[in-house]
Design a protein around this motif. Structure first.
Motif, PDB file in Angstrom:
ATOM      1  N   VAL A 412       0.856  -1.191   0.000  1.00 27.26           N
ATOM      2  CA  VAL A 412       0.000   0.000   0.000  1.00 27.26           C
ATOM      3  C   VAL A 412       0.893   1.244   0.000  1.00 27.26           C
ATOM      4  O   VAL A 412       1.636   1.490   0.934  1.00 27.26           O
ATOM      5  CB  VAL A 412      -1.012   0.006   1.178  1.00 27.26           C
ATOM      6  N   ASP A 413       0.828   1.987  -1.106  1.00 27.52           N
ATOM      7  CA  ASP A 413       1.557   3.252  -1.241  1.00 27.52           C
ATOM      8  C   ASP A 413       0.570   4.341  -0.830  1.00 27.52           C
ATOM      9  O   ASP A 413      -0.379   4.631  -1.555  1.00 27.52           O
ATOM     10  CB  ASP A 413       2.017   3.395  -2.690  1.00 27.52           C
ATOM     11  N   THR A 414       0.791   4.910   0.353  1.00 28.91           N
ATOM     12  CA  THR A 414      -0.217   5.764   0.976  1.00 28.91           C
ATOM     13  C   THR A 414       0.169   7.235   0.874  1.00 28.91           C
ATOM     14  O   THR A 414       1.168   7.659   1.416  1.00 28.91           O
ATOM     15  CB  THR A 414      -0.366   5.403   2.463  1.00 28.91           C
ATOM     16  N   TRP A 415      -0.649   8.016   0.182  1.00 29.95           N
ATOM     17  CA  TRP A 415      -0.388   9.455   0.082  1.00 29.95           C
ATOM     18  C   TRP A 415      -1.202  10.195   1.148  1.00 29.95           C
ATOM     19  O   TRP A 415      -2.420  10.003   1.249  1.00 29.95           O
ATOM     20  CB  TRP A 415      -0.758  10.021  -1.292  1.00 29.95           C
ATOM     21  N   TRP A 416      -0.521  11.037   1.907  1.00 37.04           N
ATOM     22  CA  TRP A 416      -1.188  11.936   2.845  1.00 37.04           C
ATOM     23  C   TRP A 416      -0.170  12.927   3.362  1.00 37.04           C
ATOM     24  O   TRP A 416       0.957  12.968   2.854  1.00 37.04           O
ATOM     25  CB  TRP A 416      -1.865  11.163   3.988  1.00 37.04           C
ATOM     26  N   GLN A 417      -0.540  13.742   4.320  1.00 34.96           N
ATOM     27  CA  GLN A 417       0.331  14.808   4.830  1.00 34.96           C
ATOM     28  C   GLN A 417       0.077  15.025   6.307  1.00 34.96           C
ATOM     29  O   GLN A 417      -0.966  14.631   6.825  1.00 34.96           O
ATOM     30  CB  GLN A 417      -0.007  16.145   4.170  1.00 34.96           C
ATOM     31  N   THR A 418       1.005  15.740   6.949  1.00 39.46           N
ATOM     32  CA  THR A 418       0.789  16.165   8.322  1.00 39.46           C
ATOM     33  C   THR A 418      -0.595  16.827   8.420  1.00 39.46           C
ATOM     34  O   THR A 418      -1.355  16.588   9.359  1.00 39.46           O
ATOM     35  CB  THR A 418       1.870  17.184   8.742  1.00 39.46           C
ATOM     36  N   GLU A 419      -0.897  17.630   7.426  1.00 42.87           N
ATOM     37  CA  GLU A 419      -2.134  18.417   7.440  1.00 42.87           C
ATOM     38  C   GLU A 419      -3.382  17.564   7.288  1.00 42.87           C
ATOM     39  O   GLU A 419      -4.449  17.937   7.775  1.00 42.87           O
ATOM     40  CB  GLU A 419      -2.097  19.451   6.306  1.00 42.87           C
ATOM     41  N   GLY A 501      -0.201  21.178  -2.319  1.00 43.39           N
ATOM     42  CA  GLY A 501       1.120  21.586  -2.786  1.00 43.39           C
ATOM     43  C   GLY A 501       1.814  20.569  -3.668  1.00 43.39           C
ATOM     44  O   GLY A 501       2.958  20.754  -4.043  1.00 43.39           O
ATOM     45  N   ASP A 502       1.124  19.477  -4.010  1.00 50.79           N
ATOM     46  CA  ASP A 502       1.724  18.425  -4.833  1.00 50.79           C
ATOM     47  C   ASP A 502       1.201  18.468  -6.269  1.00 50.79           C
ATOM     48  O   ASP A 502       0.049  18.819  -6.511  1.00 50.79           O
ATOM     49  CB  ASP A 502       1.397  17.035  -4.264  1.00 50.79           C
ATOM     50  N   GLY A 503       2.074  18.069  -7.189  1.00 53.24           N
ATOM     51  CA  GLY A 503       1.652  17.842  -8.559  1.00 53.24           C
ATOM     52  C   GLY A 503       1.223  16.385  -8.705  1.00 53.24           C
ATOM     53  O   GLY A 503       1.677  15.525  -7.956  1.00 53.24           O
ATOM     54  N   GLY A 516       5.379  14.846  -7.046  1.00 55.17           N
ATOM     55  CA  GLY A 516       6.276  15.637  -6.197  1.00 55.17           C
ATOM     56  C   GLY A 516       5.699  17.015  -5.918  1.00 55.17           C
ATOM     57  O   GLY A 516       4.621  17.366  -6.401  1.00 55.17           O
ATOM     58  N   ARG A 517       6.425  17.785  -5.112  1.00 53.37           N
ATOM     59  CA  ARG A 517       5.984  19.129  -4.745  1.00 53.37           C
ATOM     60  C   ARG A 517       6.006  20.045  -5.968  1.00 53.37           C
ATOM     61  O   ARG A 517       6.954  19.993  -6.756  1.00 53.37           O
ATOM     62  CB  ARG A 517       6.905  19.708  -3.663  1.00 53.37           C
ATOM     63  N   VAL A 518       4.978  20.868  -6.133  1.00 52.03           N
ATOM     64  CA  VAL A 518       4.985  21.743  -7.306  1.00 52.03           C
ATOM     65  C   VAL A 518       6.117  22.769  -7.221  1.00 52.03           C
ATOM     66  O   VAL A 518       6.594  23.242  -8.251  1.00 52.03           O
ATOM     67  CB  VAL A 518       3.627  22.458  -7.537  1.00 52.03           C
TER      68      VAL A 518
HETATM   69  C1  WT7 Z   1       4.196  15.291   1.653  1.00 54.70           C
HETATM   70  C2  WT7 Z   1       3.689  15.345   3.077  1.00 54.70           C
HETATM   71  C3  WT7 Z   1       2.210  11.801   5.564  1.00 54.70           C
HETATM   72  C4  WT7 Z   1       3.221  11.344   6.426  1.00 54.70           C
HETATM   73  C5  WT7 Z   1       4.627  11.573   6.040  1.00 54.70           C
HETATM   74  C6  WT7 Z   1       4.939  12.856   5.358  1.00 54.70           C
HETATM   75  C7  WT7 Z   1       4.801  13.615   0.155  1.00 54.70           C
HETATM   76  C8  WT7 Z   1       3.804  11.627   1.332  1.00 54.70           C
HETATM   77  C9  WT7 Z   1       3.534  10.237  -0.315  1.00 54.70           C
HETATM   78  C10 WT7 Z   1       3.275   9.174  -1.227  1.00 54.70           C
HETATM   79  C11 WT7 Z   1       4.009  10.561  -2.963  1.00 54.70           C
HETATM   80  C12 WT7 Z   1       4.058  11.437  -0.837  1.00 54.70           C
HETATM   81  C13 WT7 Z   1       3.879  14.598  -0.534  1.00 54.70           C
HETATM   82  C14 WT7 Z   1       3.111  15.200   0.626  1.00 54.70           C
HETATM   83  N1  WT7 Z   1       4.225  12.274   0.212  1.00 54.70           N
HETATM   84  N2  WT7 Z   1       3.394  10.394   1.015  1.00 54.70           N
HETATM   85  N3  WT7 Z   1       2.794   7.988  -0.825  1.00 54.70           N
HETATM   86  N4  WT7 Z   1       3.524   9.391  -2.540  1.00 54.70           N
HETATM   87  N5  WT7 Z   1       4.296  11.592  -2.151  1.00 54.70           N
HETATM   88  O1  WT7 Z   1       4.227  13.927   5.891  1.00 54.70           O
HETATM   89  O2  WT7 Z   1       6.020  15.634   6.057  1.00 54.70           O
HETATM   90  O3  WT7 Z   1       3.588  16.299   5.972  1.00 54.70           O
HETATM   91  O4  WT7 Z   1       4.791  15.404   3.939  1.00 54.70           O
HETATM   92  O5  WT7 Z   1       4.984  14.120   1.476  1.00 54.70           O
HETATM   93  O6  WT7 Z   1       4.639  15.576  -1.185  1.00 54.70           O
HETATM   94  O7  WT7 Z   1       2.558  16.458   0.340  1.00 54.70           O
HETATM   95  P1  WT7 Z   1       4.656  15.378   5.532  1.00 54.70           P
END
Ligand code: WT7
Length: 647
Positions: A412-419, A501-503, A516-518
């Motif tokens: 599982v490749d999980t995309w998310w953020q601190t936010e 903030g991601d592309g 990645g980040r824009v």
């Molecule tokens: C940024 C968030 C979420 C916990 C760890 C990082 C990048 C994160 C992926 C993924 C591609 C990813 C994005 C995102 N990112 N997971 N599975 N595939 N990019 O938390 O420090 O808030 O960073 O990490 O750019 O916006 P964070």
């Protein structure tokens, strides 16, 4: 100006193994789609139904109040996170189930059952109360990865104090800034922590930091290493004296659904760190629900997320998500290569880990260290793998699947953020066919889209900006003390819509590919290239371990492509390899992405959470002095070495 051009070609597809699907919480793509449709068709009904899985003192009056971009979820409800993570399990057969299995870097092991963890949390909560900490106060947590870190977080939650965990690798200055911004009343720390065999002087850092933090009146100190530390009378208290002596009974404080559970500071590309605020009910629901479905968590799993509790991943997927589900979580204190590069594989073998969740930066390091290290260990207990933190290069994904997962475990490749608080885009392992490098499809209730510069939906295959166009329960509520920055940072680029903030691009199957980040996008002769795709092409070469691609100002093309490359352990890079790599990229993705310059280096500059700092590489590529913030850099010497290489 065009949007972001997508050039990555990847066509491998891996359906969930039938035996895995047969036992999974969600066992088919149809089942996922039905539940997903329901979650977006009537989000409030869906979230109300899910919120019933939590334990409440008082149920909510309204599911959502949305005055964009400010959300309130489950208003009128009261609950307590520690009750949901602990009390509700100790009244069941889980009372003697292991909640945490912890291993220290020196090899010491401790196991805490749900009953033992609850007692310890109550004692710590009582000790905090005795230090004058109560509901609404902020508490800093600056600890190594020891069980007391989880105890401290839950103890704060129990009394309604808001915690702010600061990663133990951060400096005294970083700690001071964060404690001042949060006006913390107390700090919980340790005499030190182990990292690669040496001791990190946490208490000394706290002493230095607190010289400039008038709000802190109490410090609670865990004895971990036994190193000598100064204790200030009246301010500092030993954990083993005050917590151990406190009563194991502490009634949980009912707090409002929107009560702030924690503040976690995240550094942007520039400026001072933002205090991301997460509240109680929505955050708990998001972390609990995603842990259950994304990791297909079962009662007999031994689940290991390698993140430090200083990052949001440690909050959501070491502490709150697993404990809310009554799971057994492994926690490890130290480095992956101590005493040898097989420490993680040894941990998996000895503790029979079934679910393993780590970061692409770690996976690329494992590839570089060589297959002989995992080969020494029996990894047959594993049934599921996960990754988070950065886009994962398809070749690193394939290695992970083959060498760690034995070609057997879904990834599982999980995309998310601190936010976002919880996982947003991810496969469900029993339902979603995976493609190496893609986060695949949105989680329940999450409504992401790829849009162009104007905010119009981008056609399939076209790169653009990732946005989330509906509020979700675990979203950040504001930036601590700075609501204007919250609005400016996340809700201005596309008015009223969340911009992470991601592309990204979406393929014909609706799968998301994060580019990645824009801020890192490179404009070569009018083509806007995401860094991740060129980097993936480089990493797909057998001799390349890791790559970072940046733009350098170029009179002719706007920007020229500069690639910083580390090679596999034991390899010697030369001119021939440089030429070969340029041709390799042309072959993989086309002439537009041919690097103008390839620089070999032994390491890349990274943040302490493992993200490559392309901003610093941009300065080096342009021959500029670095002006921005470098305090989050993991290893300063890397910058110096990169500069020397230029001469
Ligand atoms: C940024 C968030 C979420 C916990 C760890 C990082 C990048 C994160 C992926 C993924 C591609 C990813 C994005 C995102 N990112 N997971 N599975 N595939 N990019 O938390 O420090 O808030 O960073 O990490 O750019 O916006 P964070």
């Amino acid at each position: 100006m065009s949007d972001i051009d997508s050039i990555l070609k990847e066509s491998r597809v891996f359906p969930p193994p039938p035996a895995f699907a047969a036992n999974a919480h969600v066992g088919s793509l149809d089942a996922y789609r039905a539940m997903y449709q329901r979650s977006l068709g009537d989000p409030e009904a869906f979230w109300a139904e899910q919120a019933e899985t939590l334990q409440w003192f008082r149920k909510w009056d309204r599911v959502l109040e949305w005055k964009a971009p400010f959300a309130r979820w489950f208003d009128g409800g009261t609950l307590n996170v520690s009750v949901n993570c602990l009390d509700r399990h100790v009244v069941t057969w889980r009372r003697n189930k292991a909640a945490l299995i912890w291993e220290g870097e020196p090899g010491d092991v401790r196991t805490l059952t749900y009953r033992q963890l609850l007692d310890e949390v109550c004692r710590c909560a009582n000790a905090l109360k005795a230090m004058g900490v109560g509901k609404g106060d902020r508490v800093g947590i600056y600890l190594p990865m020891v069980p007391e870190a989880a105890v401290a977080m839950l103890a704060c939650a129990r009394i309604g104090a808001t915690h702010s965990v600061v990663f133990g690798g951060f400096s005294a200055e970083a700690l001071r800034d964060r404690m001042n911004d949060a006006t913390a009343k107390a700090v919980i720390t340790a005499d030190g922590g182990y990292r690669r065999g040496s001791v990190v002087p946490l208490k000394a850092n706290v002493d230095a930091a607190l010289e400039g933090v008038p709000s802190v009146t109490g410090v609670l100190v865990v004895r971990r290493t036994g190193s000598a530390v100064a204790m200030r009378d009246g301010r500092d208290h030993w954990w083993h004296e005050t917590v151990d002596a406190a009563s194991p009974d502490c009634p949980a404080e009912p707090v409002e659904a929107e009560h702030p559970l924690f503040i976690l500071y995240t550094s942007g590309t520039t400026g001072k760190p933002k205090g991301v605020v997460h509240t109680t009910a929505g955050y708990l629901l998001g972390s609990a629900l995603t842990t259950r479905y994304v990791f297909d968590l079962k009662d007999d799993d031994t689940y290991w997320c390698t993140a430090d509790i200083g990052w949001v991943t440690g909050h959501s997927y070491v502490v709150y998500g697993p404990l809310a589900n009554g799971a057994t979580a492994l926690m490890y204190e130290g480095a992956p290569n101590h005493p040898q590069p097989d420490r993680f594989w040894s941990l998996i073998e000895r503790h029979r880990v079934t679910i393993f969740y780590t970061a692409p930066t770690a996976i690329r390091a494992f590839v570089r260290w060589g297959d002989e290290w995992p080969a020494k260990h029996d990894l047959a207990s594993l049934r599921l793998l996960g990754t988070v933190g950065e886009p994962i290069n398809p070749e690193a994904w394939m290695w992970y699947r083959r060498v760690i997962g034995g070609d057997r475990c879904p990834i599982v490749d999980t995309w998310w953020q601190t936010e976002t608080g919880a996982i947003m885009i991810t496969p469900l392992p029993g339902a979603t066919p995976t493609k190496p490098g893609s986060g695949t499809l949105p989680f329940f209730g999450v409504s992401p889209e790829v849009v162009d510069q104007k905010g119009h939906p981008a056609p399939p295959g076209a790169g653009g900006y990732l946005v989330i166009n509906k509020p979700w329960p675990s979203m950040l509520r504001t930036v601590w003390g700075d609501p204007d920055r919250y609005v400016e940072q996340y809700w201005k680029r596309f008015p009223g819509i969340y911009f992470p903030g991601d592309g990204a691009r979406r393929d014909e199957d609706g799968y998301f590919w994060i580019m990645g980040r824009v801020d890192d996008v490179i404009n070569v002769a009018g083509h806007r290239l995401g860094t991740m795709e060129v980097e993936s092409a480089l990493v797909s070469h057998a001799l390349v371990a890791e790559a970072a691609v940046v733009g350098r100002p170029d009179d002719l093309k706007g920007q020229a492509l500069v690639a910083f490359v580390t090679v596999q352990a034991g390899e010697k890079p030369d001119e021939a390899l440089r030429a070969q790599l340029k041709e390799h990229v042309v072959h993989e993705i086309g002439a537009i992405a041919r690097p103008d310059d390839i620089r070999f280096t032994d390491a890349l500059p990274k943040t302490r959470s493992g993200k490559i700092m392309r901003r610093l590489l941009r300065d080096i590529a342009a021959g500029k002095q670095t002006v921005g913030d470098t305090t989050t850099l993991e290893d300063y010497s890397v910058l110096a070495r990169l500069r020397e290489d230029e001469e």
